[in-house]
Design a protein around this motif. Structure first.
Motif: not given
Length: 257
Positions: A58-59, A92-105, A190-194
């Motif tokens: 997720l981005i 909510l933020f704990d749920r975001v942190a626990a998502l199965p695959m990496p999250v890139v901000g 955003l491009a760097a996150a992709h």
């Protein structure tokens, strides 16, 4: 199983783009610096449900000049004891942190208060030169209670975290990079996150998922690594990837150049 499409009429404060190998969530209240209100919390829970059903990286990004300027102060002013005990934003933020695959901000402009805590919940953060992180909650008579007190010390160390949380110190992009809060500073986060997600999706999905789970697990449990490794050793993906690696090496030996 493919995640159910969330159609535009259901989402008014965020945009949710579902690509073949990743998701993009855009906080979409630019007129309020993407302040996080109750509607956005609810819609981000909807998004998390879809991602949990069909995990992909997720981005997270904010519409306009800012990531998220904080929680909606008008709503916070009216919250009482019961709402605080419910941990509305923290859950909510704990749920975001626990998502199965990496999250890139992808962080530009303000990431303050609840916006900073949402950024802290990401696995990796990439900043523009305009990025500013801070937790001004005590100045409003409340605590940074949605993750800052336990995530920020792990990210930047207790001393810097206390400067931010207790003294109201803000971290600009250079300071955030120096303290390890962000991976890099770029004109186009955003491009760097992709680009980061491109590298993630090129790797074994199960290996990435297990690695994130183990890194995030509290304490030291070496036997968990052994079990996860045993699972990975038994996959066809591991054998195919290692075979391809060996074949590439054979093709580049001096005799075969």
């Amino acid at each position: 199983m493919t995640a159910p499409e969330i159609t535009a009429p259901e989402l008014t404060t965020v945009a949710f783009d579902q690509l073949e190998d990743r998701y993009i969530v855009t906080l979409d209240r630019p007129e309020r610096r993407n302040a996080i209100n109750a509607a956005m919390i609810g819609e981000l829970h909807q998004v998390c449900t879809a991602i949990e059903r069909d995990p992909r990286p997720l981005i997270l990004v904010g519409r306009g000049d800012h990531f998220a300027g904080g929680a909606d102060i008008g709503e916070l002013r009216e919250r009482g004891l019961n709402e605080a005990l419910a941990g509305i934003n923290r859950t909510l933020f704990d749920r975001v942190a626990a998502l199965p695959m990496p999250v890139v901000g992808a962080i530009s402009g303000y990431a303050l208060g609840g916006g900073a805590e949402l950024a802290y919940a990401c696995d990796i953060r990439i900043a523009s030169a305009t990025a500013v992180f801070g937790n001004p909650e005590p100045g409003l008579g409340i605590l940074a209670a949605a993750g800052a007190t336990y995530r920020l010390p792990e990210l930047v160390g207790a001393s810097v975290a206390k400067q931010v949380i207790l003294a109201g110190h803000r971290l600009d992009a250079e300071a955030a990079l120096r303290h390890g809060l962000v991976m890099e500073i770029t004109d186009d986060p955003l491009a760097a996150a992709h680009a980061v997600v491109d590298r993630i999706v090129a790797q074994a999905p199960l290996a990435i998922r297990l690695a994130k789970t183990i890194v995030d697990a509290p304490g030291s449990h070496p036997w968990v690594n052994d079990i996860a490794q045993a699972v990975l050793f038994g996959t066809d993906d591991k054998r195919h990837r290692m075979t391809a690696f060996l074949e590439r090496g054979a093709r580049t030996t001096p005799d075969n150049k």
